[in-house]
Scaffold this motif. Structure first.
Motif, mmCIF file in Angstrom:
data_model
loop_
_atom_site.group_PDB
_atom_site.id
_atom_site.type_symbol
_atom_site.label_atom_id
_atom_site.label_comp_id
_atom_site.label_asym_id
_atom_site.label_seq_id
_atom_site.Cartn_x
_atom_site.Cartn_y
_atom_site.Cartn_z
ATOM 1 N N PRO A 235 -22.135 -48.715 -23.656
ATOM 2 C CA PRO A 235 -23.166 -48.673 -24.699
ATOM 3 C C PRO A 235 -24.518 -48.277 -24.102
ATOM 4 O O PRO A 235 -24.831 -48.623 -22.966
ATOM 5 C CB PRO A 235 -23.205 -50.108 -25.230
ATOM 6 C CG PRO A 235 -21.911 -50.711 -24.798
ATOM 7 C CD PRO A 235 -21.528 -50.031 -23.532
ATOM 8 N N SER A 236 -25.305 -47.549 -24.877
ATOM 9 C CA SER A 236 -26.620 -47.123 -24.423
ATOM 10 C C SER A 236 -27.649 -48.216 -24.695
ATOM 11 O O SER A 236 -27.811 -48.664 -25.828
ATOM 12 C CB SER A 236 -27.047 -45.833 -25.125
ATOM 13 O OG SER A 236 -28.393 -45.542 -24.843
ATOM 14 N N ASP B 196 -29.192 -47.108 -18.579
ATOM 15 C CA ASP B 196 -27.925 -46.517 -19.014
ATOM 16 C C ASP B 196 -27.152 -45.970 -17.821
ATOM 17 O O ASP B 196 -25.921 -46.115 -17.734
ATOM 18 C CB ASP B 196 -28.177 -45.391 -20.024
ATOM 19 C CG ASP B 196 -28.769 -45.911 -21.325
ATOM 20 O OD1 ASP B 196 -28.566 -47.099 -21.637
ATOM 21 O OD2 ASP B 196 -29.438 -45.128 -22.021
ATOM 22 N N ASN C 94 -25.282 -54.706 -33.382
ATOM 23 C CA ASN C 94 -26.110 -53.978 -32.419
ATOM 24 C C ASN C 94 -25.459 -53.869 -31.050
ATOM 25 O O ASN C 94 -25.656 -52.895 -30.344
ATOM 26 C CB ASN C 94 -27.474 -54.657 -32.280
ATOM 27 C CG ASN C 94 -28.412 -54.245 -33.399
ATOM 28 O OD1 ASN C 94 -28.044 -53.493 -34.284
ATOM 29 N ND2 ASN C 94 -29.626 -54.758 -33.358
ATOM 30 N N SER D 44 -32.183 -46.413 -37.257
ATOM 31 C CA SER D 44 -33.152 -47.166 -36.482
ATOM 32 C C SER D 44 -32.819 -48.624 -36.437
ATOM 33 O O SER D 44 -33.463 -49.392 -35.767
ATOM 34 C CB SER D 44 -34.577 -47.032 -37.036
ATOM 35 O OG SER D 44 -34.658 -47.585 -38.313
ATOM 36 N N LYS E 13 -38.996 -49.895 -29.646
ATOM 37 C CA LYS E 13 -37.617 -49.828 -30.118
ATOM 38 C C LYS E 13 -37.486 -50.674 -31.377
ATOM 39 O O LYS E 13 -37.695 -51.888 -31.340
ATOM 40 C CB LYS E 13 -36.635 -50.334 -29.048
ATOM 41 C CG LYS E 13 -35.166 -50.248 -29.496
ATOM 42 C CD LYS E 13 -34.210 -50.695 -28.415
ATOM 43 C CE LYS E 13 -32.753 -50.600 -28.897
ATOM 44 N NZ LYS E 13 -31.797 -51.029 -27.853
ATOM 45 N N ARG F 58 -34.466 -45.078 -18.765
ATOM 46 C CA ARG F 58 -33.120 -44.518 -18.946
ATOM 47 C C ARG F 58 -32.192 -44.820 -17.773
ATOM 48 O O ARG F 58 -30.983 -44.646 -17.872
ATOM 49 C CB ARG F 58 -33.228 -43.008 -19.176
ATOM 50 C CG ARG F 58 -33.844 -42.652 -20.522
ATOM 51 C CD ARG F 58 -34.142 -41.185 -20.646
ATOM 52 N NE ARG F 58 -35.171 -40.771 -19.686
ATOM 53 C CZ ARG F 58 -35.730 -39.564 -19.654
ATOM 54 N NH1 ARG F 58 -35.352 -38.657 -20.542
ATOM 55 N NH2 ARG F 58 -36.647 -39.267 -18.753
ATOM 56 N N THR G 2 -30.864 -47.722 -24.145
ATOM 57 C CA THR G 2 -32.098 -47.059 -24.583
ATOM 58 C C THR G 2 -31.967 -46.377 -25.935
ATOM 59 O O THR G 2 -32.945 -45.795 -26.421
ATOM 60 C CB THR G 2 -32.528 -46.009 -23.544
ATOM 61 O OG1 THR G 2 -31.486 -45.040 -23.403
ATOM 62 C CG2 THR G 2 -32.785 -46.658 -22.201
ATOM 63 N N LYS G 3 -30.798 -46.423 -26.559
ATOM 64 C CA LYS G 3 -30.627 -45.768 -27.850
ATOM 65 C C LYS G 3 -31.648 -46.314 -28.847
ATOM 66 O O LYS G 3 -31.741 -47.507 -29.076
ATOM 67 C CB LYS G 3 -29.214 -46.007 -28.372
ATOM 68 C CG LYS G 3 -28.929 -45.284 -29.689
ATOM 69 C CD LYS G 3 -27.491 -45.523 -30.134
ATOM 70 C CE LYS G 3 -27.215 -44.799 -31.450
ATOM 71 N NZ LYS G 3 -25.818 -45.030 -31.904
ATOM 72 N N GLY G 4 -32.420 -45.430 -29.442
ATOM 73 C CA GLY G 4 -33.438 -45.828 -30.401
ATOM 74 C C GLY G 4 -34.777 -46.160 -29.790
ATOM 75 O O GLY G 4 -35.768 -46.330 -30.507
ATOM 76 N N GLN H 37 -38.209 -45.341 -27.833
ATOM 77 C CA GLN H 37 -39.100 -44.194 -27.661
ATOM 78 C C GLN H 37 -40.196 -44.560 -26.658
ATOM 79 O O GLN H 37 -40.756 -45.654 -26.709
ATOM 80 C CB GLN H 37 -39.741 -43.800 -28.993
ATOM 81 C CG GLN H 37 -38.736 -43.382 -30.057
ATOM 82 C CD GLN H 37 -37.991 -42.112 -29.699
ATOM 83 O OE1 GLN H 37 -38.576 -41.194 -29.121
ATOM 84 N NE2 GLN H 37 -36.700 -42.057 -30.031
#
Length: 650
Positions: free
Chosen positions: A36-37, A414, A505, A480, A56, A411, A39-41, A43
Motif C-alpha cells: 500500500p502507498s 513507499d 483506508n 480524497s 493529506k 515518498r 503517500t497516496k493523496g 501533497q
C-alpha cells in the motif's frame, strides 16, 4: 461473508465487548502486487519563504493532526549547548507575543485537543491532534509558537528547574542509565554520544541569549516541515498556512557541521556496579544511517532475532532456557549512523550463560541462510507494524514527517516497503556478517553493587567470533477520502455485544475483546490475579500450545496481547485484512478454550515476580503504588495491579 464468519467464530464467546476496524479488501488482499502507498493523496508544497508543507486529506473521522518538524536535534548542539534543544522544546509552549504563559496549551485543550512535543538526536517535533472544526486554532497556535516564542527569562528560570527534575528522574531509571552508557561507549566523537537532555551544569548555564542564538541558527523556514493530515480542504488549509507564516522571522540559519565517528576497531565493554536488583544488559553494533540501502535488511534482521515470542533470541533464552526476564533486538537508524542492539534483563547468576546463548544466535544468522518461511514471516511483521502506525491521522502525519525530515522525501516511505519485500536470505546473511562483528560491538551491563560478575573483553570476543565458512543453504543469484461510517452495534444470541466500524483506508483490522474484571473485582487477598489470568490466556488452549499461538500470530505479522486494568481485562489484536478470518479463528480459540497449563502458570508466575522485583529499581513505580495505597485505603484500587510477591506466589 466476512462478517458472517466473524459472528460464527464468536457466537459462543462470553465477551463483554469487541470493537473492530475492518480494513480494505478484507480477504481479497492475499497476494498483493505492491505494498500500500503511504503517500497516496498526500501533497507537498514549498512556500515562498522556504517552508515545506505536506497536506493529506483523510475524511474517515472528524479529526486532524498538525505536526511541526524542525530539522534539528541534540546532535546539532555545541559541547556547551548540551541539552539546549530539549529545553527550547519546553520553552516553545511558554508564551508568545500573542499568548501568555499557559494560554497555548489552554487554547488546544479547551477545544478538546491534545498538544505535546519531543526532542531526538536529529529532530524536534511539536504536535497537536484535534477535532477538524478547530483545525484553524491548532495551526494558529503551533505556528505562532514556533515563530514567535518570547523565551521570557522568568519562565526560563522556572522551566530549567522542570528540566533539571526530569534529568534527576532519569538517573533513577536503570534502563535510562543503561541507554546513556551505551551511547557514550559507542560514540566517542560524534554528538550522538551526549544525552539529549544534556547535563546538570549545561542546563543550569543556559540564558535567554543562548536560546536566541540557537533558534537563530536552526528555527528557519527552510528547516521546518509542517504536516497536516485529517478531515479538511487542502486549499483552505494551504491558504491559511501561507497567511500564518507570511512574517516568519528572518533568521541566519546554519548547515549542520557534525564530527563524524571514526570506525570502531575493537570490542568495547563496560561493567557498571549500581544499586539494582537484576542485570541490565545491552550489546550494540554500529550500523549506517537511515538512508543507507542496508536499512530494510537490518530492520528484518531485528525481527528475526528479537521480535516476539517466536523470535530466535526469545525462543532460546526465554522459552527454552529461561535465562532472561525479557530480551529483544532493535535497529535504531539515525540520520548519520545508527545502532543494532540486543537488550536483556536477567538474574545476575545467568549473565554468562545468557551471553553464550545470545552469541550462538548471532553466529547462526552469520553462518546459515535464513529459511524462506521464517524470512517471509519477519518481512510480514515489518510491513504490518508499518501499516499499524498509519491507522490514525497522527500516525500518518508522523510517517510522512519522519521520511520527509530524515530522508528529504516523504515518498521514500513507499520505497521502504518495496525494499522490505525485496530482502532475501542472502541480504540477511550479508548484513549480519558486515555489521555484527566483535570489533564493531560495544557491550554494557549494569549489575548489583555487591555482585562479583565480570565482563572481560577476551571472553566476549571469543563468544561472538564466528568462523565464517561459506553459508549453509542454497544461494540464489540473482478518491480524497472515504465517507465516515457509523459504528454498528450487534447483540448476538448469547448476549455478546459487538461494535463494528469499517474503515477502508488501510488493509488492517483492530480488535479488542473486553471482560469485566480487573483489580476492582479481585477477591480479598488475591491481588494481581486478574493480570495473572490475562497473561495465561495466550499460554495454551485445548488445541494449541503457547508456542503454537506465538508462531501462528507472529507468522501473520499480527499482534495479540493480554491486558488487565482496574476495571477490566481482555485481549487486543491487530491483523492484516487478508488474515482476518485466521485472526478471528485464533482469537476465538484463545477465549473459548484456554487450558492454563501448569508449566505455563509457573513461567508466568516467575515473570510477574520479576516484574514486581524490578519495581525496586524504579522509584516512580513505587511512588504510584504508594499513592494508590494511600488514596484508596479501603478499596481494591489501593492494591498494586501486579499483585504482591506474597499473593502471586500463592
Amino acid at each position: 461473508m466476512v462478517k458472517n464468519r466473524i459472528f460464527m467464530a464468536l457466537a459462543n464467546c462470553l465477551i463483554g465487548l469487541i470493537c473492530l476496524c475492518l480494513g480494505s479488501q478484507s480477504l481479497a488482499w492475499e497476494s498483493p502486487a505492491a505494498p500500500p502507498s503511504v503517500t497516496k493523496g498526500a501533497q507537498r508544497y514549498k512556500l515562498e519563504n522556504g517552508l515545506t508543507v505536506i497536506l493529506k486529506e483523510d475524511h474517515t473521522s472528524p479529526v486532524s493532526a498538525v505536526q511541526v518538524w524542525v530539522k534539528t536535534g541534540s546532535a546539532n548542539e555545541r559541547e556547551k549547548e548540551a541539552g539546549i534543544t530539549h529545553l527550547i522544546e519546553h520553552m516553545i509552549f511558554k508564551g508568545t507575543k500573542k499568548r501568555k504563559t499557559g494560554e497555548i496549551a489552554r487554547a488546544i485543550e479547551s477545544a478538546g485537543g491534545q498538544i505535546n512535543a519531543y526532542t531526538s538526536y536529529d529532530r524536534t517535533v511539536y504536535h497537536v491532534e484535534i477535532r477538524s472544526s478547530h483545525l484553524e486554532t491548532a495551526l494558529d497556535v503551533l505556528l505562532d509558537a514556533v515563530q514567535h516564542s518570547t523565551f521570557d527569562p522568568t519562565e526560563l528560570a522556572r522551566e530549567k528547574e522542570v528540566v533539571l527534575e526530569e534529568y534527576r528522574r532519569s538517573l533513577d531509571s536503570p534502563t535510562r542509565r543503561l541507554a546513556k552508557a551505551v551511547m557514550r561507549l559507542c560514540f566517542h566523537k560524534h554528538p550522538y554520544g551526549r544525552p539529549i537532555i544534556g547535563y546538570e551544569d549545561t542546563i543550569r548555564s543556559f540564558d535567554r541569549n543562548a536560546i536566541l542564538s540557537y533558534v537563530d541558527r536552526w528555527y528557519t523556514p527552510k528547516n521546518v516541515v509542517l504536516v497536516v493530515v485529517g478531515d479538511f480542504d487542502s486549499q483552505e488549509v494551504l491558504n491559511k498556512v501561507r497567511f500564518l507564516t507570511r512574517d516568519f522571522p528572518k533568521r541566519r540559519g546554519q548547515r549542520p557541521l557534525r564530527v563524524q565517528e571514526p570506525a570502531q576497531r575493537q570490542l568495547r565493554q563496560r561493567l557498571l556496579h549500581q544499586d539494582v536488583k537484576q542485570v541490565y544488559l545491552d550489546m550494540s553494533w554500529h550500523i549506517p544511517g537511515l538512508s543507507h540501502p542496508d536499512t530494510p535488511a537490518l530492520d528484518v534482521l531485528e525481527i528475526l532475532l528479537g521480535y516476539g515470542k517466536s523470535s530466535r533470541l526469545y525462543d532460546r533464552l526465554k522459552s527454552k532456557e529461561n535465562l532472561v526476564h525479557d530480551i529483544d533486538a532493535s535497529a535504531y537508524e539515525m540520520l548519520d549512523s545508527g545502532l543494532f542492539s540486543i537488550e536483556a534483563t536477567l538474574q545476575p547468576g545467568n549473565l554468562h550463560r545468557a551471553l553464550k546463548g545470545i552469541a550462538k544466535e548471532v553466529r547462526a544468522v552469520q553462518r546459515r541462510l535464513v529459511p524462506e518461511a521464517e524470512l517471509q514471516k519477519a518481512k510480514k511483521i515489518v510491513e504490518a507494524d508499518f501499516l499499524y502506525a498509519m491507522e490514525t491521522a497522527s500516525g500518518q502525519a508522523r510517517t510522512l514527517g519522519f521520511f520527509e525530515t530524515m530522508t528529504g522525501d516523504m515518498r521514500h516511505s513507499d520505497e521502504y516497503l518495496r525494499q522490505v519485500r525485496a530482502v532475501s536470505p542472502e541480504d540477511i546473511l550479508r548484513v549480519a556478517r558486515t555489521y555484527l562483528r566483535p570489533s564493531n560491538m560495544s557491550a554494557v551491563a549494569i549489575v548489583p553493587k555487591d555482585s562479583p560478575l565480570s565482563l572481560e573483553r577476551e571472553e566476549v570476543e571469543s563468544l561472538f567470533r564466528a568462523n565464517l565458512a561459506p553459508p549453509k543453504g542454497q544461494l540464489r543469484h540473482g478518491k480524497s477520502g472515504v465517507p465516515r461510517s457509523s459504528i454498528e452495534k450487534i447483540v448476538l444470541m448469547n448476549g455478546l455485544r459487538l461494535l463494528v466500524k469499517e474503515n477502508h483506508n488501510l488493509p488492517v483490522v483492530s480488535v479488542v475483546a473486553v471482560f469485566l474484571g480487573g483489580s476492582r473485582l479481585e477477591p480479598n487477598g488475591k491481588w494481581g490475579i486478574s493480570g495473572f489470568v490475562a497473561e495465561m490466556l495466550t499460554r495454551g488452549t485445548t488445541n494449541m500450545s503457547a508456542r503454537d499461538i506465538a508462531l501462528v500470530v507472529e507468522g501473520m505479522g499480527a499482534r495479540l496481547n493480554a491486558f488487565s486494568g482496574r476495571n477490566s481485562f481482555g485481549i487486543t489484536g491487530k491483523f492484516l485484512s487478508r488474515d482476518l478470518a485466521r485472526g478471528f479463528d485464533i482469537l476465538s480459540e484463545i477465549i473459548k478454550n484456554p487450558t492454563f497449563p501448569a508449566e505455563e502458570v509457573e513461567k508466568v508466575r516467575i515473570d510477574l515476580l520479576q516484574t514486581i522485583k524490578a519495581k525496586q529499581d524504579r522509584p516512580m513505580a513505587q511512588l504510584f503504588d504508594l499513592f494508590y495505597a494511600t488514596f484508596y485505603k479501603h478499596h481494591p484500587y489501593g492494591h498494586p495491579k501486579t499483585g504482591t510477591e506474597q499473593t502471586v506466589r500463592e
